[in-house]
Design an enzyme around this catalytic site. Structure first.
Site, PDB file in Angstrom:
ATOM      1  N   ASP A  19      47.200  36.621  44.830  1.00  0.00           N
ATOM      2  CA  ASP A  19      46.291  37.757  44.731  1.00  0.00           C
ATOM      3  C   ASP A  19      46.947  38.743  43.773  1.00  0.00           C
ATOM      4  OD1 ASP A  19      44.865  40.103  45.022  1.00  0.00           O
ATOM      5  OD2 ASP A  19      45.210  40.311  47.179  1.00  0.00           O
ATOM      6  N   LYS A  81      45.471  45.982  35.526  1.00  0.00           N
ATOM      7  CA  LYS A  81      44.284  45.151  35.772  1.00  0.00           C
ATOM      8  C   LYS A  81      43.024  45.834  35.218  1.00  0.00           C
ATOM      9  CE  LYS A  81      42.380  42.496  39.626  1.00  0.00           C
ATOM     10  NZ  LYS A  81      42.576  42.229  41.052  1.00  0.00           N
ATOM     11  N   GLU A 180      37.899  37.100  44.334  1.00  0.00           N
ATOM     12  CA  GLU A 180      38.600  37.655  45.499  1.00  0.00           C
ATOM     13  C   GLU A 180      37.784  37.589  46.799  1.00  0.00           C
ATOM     14  OE1 GLU A 180      39.660  41.459  43.915  1.00  0.00           O
ATOM     15  OE2 GLU A 180      41.147  40.568  42.581  1.00  0.00           O
ATOM     16  N   ASP A 202      35.411  44.767  50.182  1.00  0.00           N
ATOM     17  CA  ASP A 202      36.790  44.868  49.682  1.00  0.00           C
ATOM     18  C   ASP A 202      37.022  46.224  49.024  1.00  0.00           C
ATOM     19  OD1 ASP A 202      39.215  44.741  48.341  1.00  0.00           O
ATOM     20  OD2 ASP A 202      38.831  42.811  47.389  1.00  0.00           O
TER      21      ASP A 202
END
Ligand code: ADP
Ligand code: MG
Length: 612
Positions: A19, A81, A180, A202
């Site tokens: 992850d 990211k 994810e 999430d």
């Protein structure tokens, strides 16, 4: 570091799941039935996704880097990211608040500038991945090479590709890029493994994702995804940090990166304590900038973050709409991301959906654990599960008059393949140009051009006769390949879409919102273009037919009259309904003309053009 042990032979193939988070990263493996996170002894399995390039030449990664971010704010890189796989201009708004410098390099690529060094986001991510790799190797006792890396569901092609590149730079082979939320659901699929509909919520440090999945007979199908690239726990920290900064005696503090970082860290600590307690107190000594003492109640904190939480709930509702479901039809709610530890988040989500969310799996670990399961499946150790994802925006090709004909619709599951037959619009056309677009709007000018290619060598035939089969193939990683094949001759051309910068997630969202806002305008514009293009084709085709056909004078006259009437409307830019009715009139008189006097090809050309 790992290469020394690379020669050790393994009997079972080990693929690990990673992850790679905006805020934190971690790895997990499944050897046997249950996946487990890979940690360095008793250390925290979470590695902060941070890299510090120390002035003394050392490169520190993870917790060590995080510890130095106050001392070297300009040299400690985080949140890459947000930059990966995007252009410098695209991520401009993400960069303004960062304490380190991001500049536009060659081809408008973002470069992180530290002293004389200029680094790509991929290179920074690779440093984090190398660290994860080393930790995993220590925990496993052997080398690691093959991995599955997770990305947000909305990452486009370019962002996925850049993530793969980062893995390669770290000496890892990325076998699969996995969404994810899909990974999280996979982790939960372990327990009950009941068939049903699952909502994955999430909320991480900087981003929010919601996905709705259907799990049936061990198959995970993503029905819809939604989210917000600028919503997460960092925003909660900001709200608390602002309160702290307001208490500082001088405004100068908020301009000092050292103070800002210290205040942000303190705010995060305060927030975490408020997840456990009804009230939390902070005492912060900022040297010359003064001391701060602040007590915040959970109620105050909740009032401050409520509008942010509401935005996530709006996304949840919208995802359900996309999936064609009522919230009551969702069987399970899965929580992912550290920020779902905030009680208000859980409570509001439960109030909205009417169901208590699952919390059996640590929300920090669910994604990595799911990635480990997928990794194990890819390693060939578990053949009982299959995985399907969706594409976020429709894919199609440009046709007549600048409209986009969609071959693969938004939310189609991947891998997928769709074929459709097209033809030429002009006689003796030997080349067909294909322009591939992504987006929901009707007109190509409002969609994103992904690529163009030509199919050459079509034998010269009357318009409408060549049969060009266009195939869109989207593989399991979401990469599109388009092939065009002329059916009679078998000549073929194809293109693999790997854009320099694909769609950014914000762009995807904007395009979707626009498509809803402009649906009516689009429909009208498309109608106009189509009516006009058809009328023009009718006039062209019929004129040609009249030249080659020998018709009785009365019929010739009727056809001429109808053609003229239509041409007049075209010249006057008449509205679509008038064009349509005049085209219909012309069709009526031409269909009475016998097939044997008019070339079948021309009739066909007309027919095909009318059908499009
Ligand atoms: P990402 O997916 O972006 O890497 P994570 O899932 O690791 O992020 O979540 C990180 C976020 O979770 C941070 O904003 C952190 O402050 C927040 N967080 C972690 N633990 C808690 C907690 N106990 N209470 C509130 N927020 C938390
Ligand atoms: Mg995450």
């Amino acid at each position: 570091m790992s290469d020394a042990s690379a020669s050790s032979t393994e009997t079972t193939r080990i693929v690990i799941g990673i992850d790679l988070g905006t805020t934190n990263s971690l790895a997990a493996v499944r050897a046997g039935k249950t996946p487990r996170v890979l940690r360095d002894l008793d250390a925290d399995p979470l590695t902060p996704s941070m890299v510090c390039l120390h002035p003394d030449g050392r490169t520190l990664v993870g917790a060590e880097a995080k510890a130095l971010r106050l001392e070297h704010p300009e040299r400690t890189v985080f949140s890459v990211k947000r930059l990966i796989g995007r252009s410098a201009s695209e991520c401009h708004s993400d960069v303004v608040n960062l304490p380190y410098q991001v500049i536009a390099g060659e081809r408008d690529l973002p470069r992180i500038k530290i002293g004389d060094l200029e680094l790509s986001p991929e290179a920074i991510s690779a440093m984090v991945l190398k660290h994860i790799k080393a930790t995993a190797e220590l925990a496993l006792g052997h080398s690691v090479r093959e991995v599955v890396v997770t990305v947000p569901a909305w990452f486009d092609d370019a962002q996925r590709q850049a993530t793969k590149d980062a893995a390669a730079l770290a000496g890892l082979e990325c076998l699969r890029i996995l969404n994810e939320p899909t990974a999280a659901a996979l982790a939960y699929g372990l327990d009950g493994n009941n068939d049903g509909t699952v909502l994955v919520y999430d909320l991480g440090g900087g981003t929010f994702d919601v996905s709705i999945l259907r799990i049936k007979d061990g198959i995970f199908r993503v029905l819809a995804t939604k989210g917000d690239t600028h919503l997460g726990g960092d925003d909660f920290d900001q709200l608390l940090a602002q309160r702290i900064l307001n208490l500082l005696p001088s405004k100068k503090g908020s301009e000092d990166p050292y103070v800002l970082q210290a205040v942000l860290s303190a705010a995060e600590g305060l927030k975490m304590r408020l997840s456990e307690h009804d009230e939390a107190t902070l005492e912060l000594d900022l040297g010359d900038h003064g001391e701060v003492q602040l007590t915040v109640t959970r109620a105050e904190f909740e009032a401050a973050i409520a509008p942010l939480v509401q935005r996530t709930l709006d996304c949840v509702k919208s995802a359900a709409r996309d999936a064609g479901l009522e919230l009551s039809q969702i069987d399970d709610i899965v929580l992912v991301g550290g920020s779902t530890r905030v009680p208000l988040v859980r409570n509001r989500l439960e109030a909205l959906t009417g169901k208590p969310p699952h919390t059996e799996i640590d929300p920090d670990q669910a994604v990595a654990l799911g990635a480990a399961i997928q990794a194990d499946i890819l390693a060939g150790n578990d053949k009982s599960l299959l995985l399907l994802d969706v594409i976020p925006l429709s894919l199609g090709i440009e046709t007549l008059g600048g409209t986009v004909q969609k071959l693969i619709l938004r939310n189609s599951t991947i891998p997928t393949s769709v074929s459709e037959e097209f033809s030429t619009g002009v006689d003796d056309q030997t080349t067909v140009e294909l322009a591939i677009y992504q987006g929901e709007r009707e007109l190509s000018k409002d969609c994103r051009l992904l690529g163009e290619f030509k199919l050459r060598g079509i034998p010269p035939l009357p318009a409408g006769l060549p049969r060009v089969l266009v195939t869109f193939l989207v593989d399991a990683d979401g990469v599109l390949r388009v092939t065009a094949r002329e059916q009679r001759t078998g000549i073929e051309a194809s293109i693999q879409i790997v854009p320099t910068f694909g769609l950014t997630r914000d762009e995807v969202r904007r395009m979707m919102i626009e498509s809803i806002e402009h649906a009516q305008d689009d429909y009208i514009a498309r109608e106009e273009i189509e009516a006009r293009a058809k009328a023009e084709a009718m006039v062209r085709g019929t004129k040609k037919a009249l030249q080659i056909a020998e018709l009785p004078p009365d019929q010739t006259f009727a056809v001429h009259k109808a053609v003229k009437a239509l041409q007049k409307l075209l010249d006057a830019d008449a509205e679509p309904n008038a064009l349509k009715s005049a085209s219909d009139d012309l069709t009526k008189v031409t269909t009475t003309i016998a097939d044997d006097v008019i070339s079948a090809a021309v009739t066909k050309a007309l027919k095909e053009e009318q059908q499009q």
